[in-house]
Write a protein that holds these residues in place. Sequence first.
Motif, short mmCIF file in Angstrom:
data_model
loop_
_atom_site.label_atom_id
_atom_site.label_comp_id
_atom_site.label_asym_id
_atom_site.label_seq_id
_atom_site.Cartn_x
_atom_site.Cartn_y
_atom_site.Cartn_z
N LYS B 13 0.85 -1.19 0.00
CA LYS B 13 0.00 0.00 0.00
C LYS B 13 0.88 1.24 0.00
N PRO B 14 0.36 2.34 -0.53
CA PRO B 14 1.13 3.59 -0.48
C PRO B 14 0.95 4.30 0.87
N PHE B 15 2.05 4.81 1.37
CA PHE B 15 2.02 5.64 2.58
C PHE B 15 2.73 6.96 2.29
N ARG B 16 2.41 7.95 3.07
CA ARG B 16 3.12 9.24 2.96
C ARG B 16 3.80 9.48 4.29
N VAL B 17 5.11 9.50 4.25
CA VAL B 17 5.86 9.54 5.50
C VAL B 17 6.67 10.82 5.59
N THR B 18 6.50 11.52 6.70
CA THR B 18 7.20 12.78 6.91
C THR B 18 8.23 12.62 8.01
N ASN B 19 9.20 13.52 8.03
CA ASN B 19 10.17 13.49 9.13
C ASN B 19 9.64 14.32 10.31
N ALA B 20 10.39 14.36 11.38
CA ALA B 20 9.86 14.91 12.63
C ALA B 20 9.52 16.40 12.54
N ASP B 21 10.24 17.15 11.71
CA ASP B 21 9.92 18.58 11.61
C ASP B 21 9.06 18.88 10.37
N ASP B 35 8.68 -3.74 6.65
CA ASP B 35 9.06 -3.25 5.33
C ASP B 35 9.12 -1.73 5.34
N LEU B 36 8.06 -1.11 5.88
CA LEU B 36 8.02 0.36 5.91
C LEU B 36 9.11 0.92 6.82
N VAL B 40 11.74 3.70 5.37
CA VAL B 40 11.73 5.10 5.78
C VAL B 40 13.12 5.56 6.22
N GLY B 41 13.87 4.66 6.79
CA GLY B 41 15.22 5.04 7.22
C GLY B 41 16.05 5.54 6.06
N ASP B 42 16.03 4.78 4.96
CA ASP B 42 16.76 5.19 3.77
C ASP B 42 16.16 6.44 3.14
N MET B 77 4.55 9.80 10.53
CA MET B 77 5.77 10.53 10.84
C MET B 77 6.79 9.54 11.39
N VAL B 78 8.00 9.63 10.88
CA VAL B 78 9.05 8.78 11.42
C VAL B 78 9.81 9.56 12.50
N LEU B 79 9.99 8.92 13.63
CA LEU B 79 10.69 9.57 14.74
C LEU B 79 12.00 8.85 15.00
#
Lengths: 97, 97
Positions: B13-21, B35-36, B40-42, B77-79
Amino acid sequence: TQQLLSGRGPRPKPFRVTNADRSVKKGIMADVLEDLMNKVGDSLSVACVGALVLDEDGTGVDTEEFFQTLPDNAVLMVLEKGHKWTPQTNSPSRDQL
Amino acid sequence: TQQLLSGRGPRPKPFRVTNADRSVKKGIMADVLEDLMNKVGDSLSVACVGALVLDEDGTGVDTEEFFQTLPDNAVLMVLEKGHKWTPQTNSPSRDQL
């Protein structure tokens, strides 16, 4: 073979459970109230779960029947024994639908 | 030959991932939570991924079960470890449905 006839019992639903000071919130799947009570303790590091209440107005979720009426992604607060629900201080159109 | 019968397992599935700021947001496909987490790390150059939370309310996405309930294009959001989610400051009709 005992699970061949599926559709028995409630299906697991997603809930969003916060701790008493709303510093942590977790997405948790549960099918029955007891299941959720057990999972929130681990997930939110609450040693002694006293109650689950609706975050929006502090309504206590004590019975399985009422629990089953909650919608997907209902926001709950887990309270340790002796703790009390308090309203959110600033919630501008927080859960507008 | 073990994968001949496809349709097994969740579809990506598609996700939209933002960084902390919230300075960067990426569209990322993933089928399972792990998997996600790996992607997201890369994609967002986060060295040490601590948690994935829903951007809208900071709900932690810790379990595969809850992850699977998220809709297409859910905004996460990835923290990094030690970082915390903060609400958006200006969110006019943020999650109007």
